[in-house]
Design a protein around this motif. Sequence first.
Motif, mmCIF file in Angstrom:
data_model
loop_
_atom_site.group_PDB
_atom_site.id
_atom_site.type_symbol
_atom_site.label_atom_id
_atom_site.label_comp_id
_atom_site.label_asym_id
_atom_site.label_seq_id
_atom_site.Cartn_x
_atom_site.Cartn_y
_atom_site.Cartn_z
ATOM 1 N N ASP A 115 0.782 -1.241 0.000
ATOM 2 C CA ASP A 115 0.000 0.000 0.000
ATOM 3 C C ASP A 115 0.814 1.291 0.000
ATOM 4 O OD1 ASP A 115 -2.500 -0.930 -0.309
ATOM 5 O OD2 ASP A 115 -3.089 -0.768 1.801
ATOM 6 N N ASN A 120 -1.643 6.638 11.852
ATOM 7 C CA ASN A 120 -2.982 7.204 11.740
ATOM 8 C C ASN A 120 -3.516 7.645 13.110
ATOM 9 O OD1 ASN A 120 -5.249 7.951 10.327
ATOM 10 N ND2 ASN A 120 -5.801 5.888 9.659
ATOM 11 N N MET A 124 -1.875 -4.132 8.435
ATOM 12 C CA MET A 124 -1.707 -3.849 9.863
ATOM 13 C C MET A 124 -0.853 -4.915 10.555
ATOM 14 S SD MET A 124 -5.445 -2.297 10.778
ATOM 15 C CE MET A 124 -6.140 -3.802 11.403
ATOM 16 N N HIS A 164 -9.519 -4.376 7.167
ATOM 17 C CA HIS A 164 -8.988 -3.360 8.098
ATOM 18 C C HIS A 164 -10.119 -2.492 8.639
ATOM 19 C CE1 HIS A 164 -6.192 -4.430 4.911
ATOM 20 N NE2 HIS A 164 -5.247 -4.404 5.836
ATOM 21 N N THR A 166 -10.043 2.582 6.083
ATOM 22 C CA THR A 166 -8.701 2.897 5.603
ATOM 23 C C THR A 166 -8.435 2.499 4.154
ATOM 24 O OG1 THR A 166 -7.981 0.893 6.748
ATOM 25 C CG2 THR A 166 -7.567 2.991 7.847
#
Length: 435
Positions: free
Chosen positions: A139, A254, A303, A357, A383
């Motif tokens: 990503d 974040n 994550m 996510h 996200t």
Amino acid sequence: MRFYSTNSPSVTVSTEQALFQSMPADKGLYMPAPLPYLGADFFSAIADQSLADIGFAISQALFGDEISKSDLEDLTHHAFPFSTPVIELEAGKVGVLELFHGPSLAFKDVGARYMAGLMSYFSKQTDKEVNILVATSGDTGGAVAMGFHNVPGVRVSILYPSGRVSELQEKQLTTLGGNIQAFEVNGSFDDCQAIVKQAFVDAELNAHLSLSSANSINIFRLIPQGFYYVSAFGQVRSSGKPVVFSTPSGNFGNLSAGALVQKMGLPVSHFVAATNLNHVVPNYLKTGDYVPKASIATISNAMDVGSPSNFTRLSHLYDDRYDQFKANVSGYFFDDDETRAGMKRIYETYNYVSCPHTAIGIMGLEKYLADTKQDITGVALATAHPSKFKPLVEEVLNVSVEVPDRLAELAQREKNSIRISANYADFKESFLQTV
Ligand SMILES: *Cc1c(COP(=O)(O)O)cnc(C)c1O
């Protein structure tokens, strides 16, 4: 604005230095010095504006003495031609903040595009070319490639592990051309990262090239992520209730961005740190002990971080005090079976298709609501667009997920990468031929 390192608060550097250096030499993390307190009235006054205008107002407050008003306006409007809408799942109670309407379909666009704008601004001032090196497991590379594409004065080299990113992710890295060059490494993500690290300490390379990084510890990726918390606040505040954000987290950039803008005065009542089985932060909240671990692979792979590089920053924002951290953040985590079940239930209950996510963010919020039984308005951060995880989402929900046109179009383009071994010398030789 000046910046200090969390490891040596008495020494400060300029905005430009913190931007291009990314990480201080003492291996701490840069923080604004001092962090400006703008206050609740400031945020209330701008919260109904577009993402670009919110970004412009905050940027002016932070960098108005270094960058002209018109340059900041251009920068923020160019960075944010999209919005971050809150979709209500349960009126006044549960909403999702969709952060995936940018070009790479994930929230990382917000940080990458703003940072690209700032780097371009400063490199124009000095007339020198900057070379960004970035290792990606998926990503980050897409957001950086699309964010920096055609940005004057900046060249980007992306290293990714061959065969270990999705087809669509690979197209984002390898089809843009121009100032974006992809190195396809015959190795793992860790190999890619090792090559990048070695390049930064290679005296010969650094003697005649200006190398910089675009990783998520760069404070200029976090500052703009605060803008969408303000936008979300503006969209839900008419409920009149305290606002709680639930952030699906890996490296905790974040959530740190949310804590940063809270400390600047945005009235956020609480945060939920929602994770997968890589749950060192929920564990810390439960026990008071922070114990980083090796990462575990899960279906919410963006994550999968066992040692979050922004934990120090988040803790720092709460004065390195466990009681303050705990008073502001609650932690929840979910394994893959729970995530699949959650995606299904969210679809059946709200008719909302979420990526794994985002589902974890929504589930964390629901658990917090059930545990505290408070009358609050909760916003979970979405996200990534579900189509970024199309095969998984289609299998779990038994629906078909459309890839938005702007990304589907990339799939038609031809891949262009430089194949190299995981050997540093091999990278260096190929890299030098491209600069
Ligand atoms: C990067 C990413 C995350 C994790 O964000 P952090 O800032 O690293 O905590 C969550 N979801 C998606 C889709 C991501 O790409």
